[in-house]
Design an enzyme around this catalytic site. Structure first.
Site, PDB file in Angstrom:
ATOM      1  N   ILE A 232       0.800  -1.227   0.000  1.00  0.00           N
ATOM      2  CA  ILE A 232       0.000   0.000   0.000  1.00  0.00           C
ATOM      3  C   ILE A 232       0.831   1.275   0.000  1.00  0.00           C
ATOM      4  CG2 ILE A 232      -2.041  -1.058   1.021  1.00  0.00           C
ATOM      5  CD1 ILE A 232      -1.172  -0.056   3.736  1.00  0.00           C
TER       6      ILE A 232
ATOM      7  N   GLY B 264      10.920   6.647   2.082  1.00  0.00           N
ATOM      8  CA  GLY B 264      12.245   6.579   2.679  1.00  0.00           C
ATOM      9  C   GLY B 264      12.287   5.794   3.970  1.00  0.00           C
ATOM     10  N   MET B 265      11.135   5.690   4.675  1.00  0.00           N
ATOM     11  CA  MET B 265      11.098   4.971   5.946  1.00  0.00           C
ATOM     12  C   MET B 265      10.782   3.494   5.770  1.00  0.00           C
ATOM     13  SD  MET B 265      11.954   6.987   8.318  1.00  0.00           S
ATOM     14  CE  MET B 265      12.058   8.724   8.700  1.00  0.00           C
TER      15      MET B 265
ATOM     16  N   VAL C  45       5.377  -0.363   2.932  1.00  0.00           N
ATOM     17  CA  VAL C  45       4.215  -0.635   3.775  1.00  0.00           C
ATOM     18  C   VAL C  45       3.269  -1.601   3.072  1.00  0.00           C
ATOM     19  CG1 VAL C  45       2.302   0.366   5.065  1.00  0.00           C
ATOM     20  CG2 VAL C  45       4.408   1.687   4.742  1.00  0.00           C
TER      21      VAL C  45
ATOM     22  N   LYS D  84       5.226  -2.197   8.203  1.00  0.00           N
ATOM     23  CA  LYS D  84       6.263  -1.362   7.596  1.00  0.00           C
ATOM     24  C   LYS D  84       7.570  -2.134   7.641  1.00  0.00           C
ATOM     25  CE  LYS D  84       6.314   3.121   8.128  1.00  0.00           C
ATOM     26  NZ  LYS D  84       6.309   3.699   6.756  1.00  0.00           N
TER      27      LYS D  84
ATOM     28  N   ASP E 187      10.302  14.202  10.863  1.00  0.00           N
ATOM     29  CA  ASP E 187       9.936  14.114   9.445  1.00  0.00           C
ATOM     30  C   ASP E 187       8.458  14.440   9.257  1.00  0.00           C
ATOM     31  OD1 ASP E 187      10.429  13.745   6.734  1.00  0.00           O
ATOM     32  OD2 ASP E 187      10.025  11.591   6.796  1.00  0.00           O
TER      33      ASP E 187
END
Length: 292
Positions: free
Chosen positions: A18, A22-23, A26, A41, A134
């Site tokens: 979905i 950068g993190m 997901v 994640k 962020d």
């Protein structure tokens, strides 16, 4: 690792991808133990193979999981599956603020309502010692039932290296991902990074205050406070230019303009130190008590 539909990761069965940024990547998944939908994640491997960094990440993840606030997306747990680390989180259905702003500026009252909810989330996190680092429109979601949720709280810090290694040295300059997110020593998104963050310096909650101001400006103006065609130009804008204050709606009250200017002061010492102070001013404006 290339996750696939139907794959099991620990007790979670992947349903569909979905999102990606950068993190991490997901996925929507099902917790087969509790029979509930969750978001998974899958984290970048920037810290793999470094025991000290992995231990620090685990400490940060536990702190994030302890946050309990209606405006903060819940983290259920940190997990391992072979060499892969991932976080199980609350699955939310709705539209992020970046998508909404892409259609144009928000109505003044709507923008203030959202900003106040974001501020409450930041207050709760800051009280627990967590800095977002962020905050941006893409990390703010309005759920299908109208709630405001702030996503990815504190993951920037969790993914950083040892804070003792941070400095303004050119050798530690940020590396941007294709999504425009800094990975490694300095993490953030260029257009919303405070000047001190853009310089690679240690940050405190005033960096979130800056990003909060940038998000509020964008909601009202329908354009970014600081932007450029490249990451370098965006960072230069953060460091050297002022927002186009004329882009704000003409009817924007003086009190709201004052909050924006104080949130976006380039010198942290001149910036609002606590986001609660900004929230109180915005609530007064929302009630029509603005003193101009």
């Amino acid at each position: 690792m290339s996750p696939a539909v139907g794959q099991m990761m620990d007790r979670y069965r992947l349903i569909e991808k979905i999102g990606e940024g950068g993190m991490g990547i997901v996925w929507k998944a099902v917790d087969t133990s509790l029979d509930r939908d969750v978001a998974i994640k899958i984290l970048p491997d920037v810290f793999s193979g470094e025991p000290d960094r992995e231990a620090r990440f685990e400490r940060e993840a536990k702190l994030l999981a302890s946050l309990d606030h209606p405006n903060i997306a819940s983290i259920y747990g940190l997990h391992h599956d072979d060499a892969v680390r991932f976080i199980a989180m609350e699955l939310l259905d709705g539209e992020d603020l970046a998508a909404r702003i892409a259609r144009g500026p928000l109505a003044f009252d709507d923008a203030l309502d959202i900003a106040i909810e974001i501020a409450r989330a930041l207050e709760a996190a800051h009280a627990s010692g967590v800095i977002h680092r962020d905050l941006k429109p893409a990390n703010v979601l309005r759920t299908a039932d109208g709630r405001i949720k702030v996503l990815d709280f504190g993951l920037a810090k969790a993914l950083e290296g040892d804070p003792a290694s941070r400095s303004g040295s050119a050798s530690l300059s940020p590396t941007m991902t294709s999504a425009g997110t800094v990975a490694g020593t300095l993490i953030g998104t260029a257009s919303y990074m405070s000047p001190e963050q853009a310089r690679g310096r240690a940050v405190d909650r005033r960096a979130d205050v800056w990003a909060f101001g940038a998000v509020l400006f964008e909601m009202l103006a329908g354009r970014k406070a600081f932007d450029g065609e490249t990451v370098a130009e965006s960072l230069a804008s953060v460091l050297k230019t002022e927002p186009d204050w004329s882009a704000l709606p003409r009817e924007t009250p003086g009190g709201v303009r004052r909050v924006l200017r104080r949130c976006l002061a380039k010198d942290p010492a001149a910036r609002i130190h606590d986001v609660a102070d900004a929230r109180i001013e915005l609530e007064a404006s929302r009630r029509g008590e603005d003193d101009g």
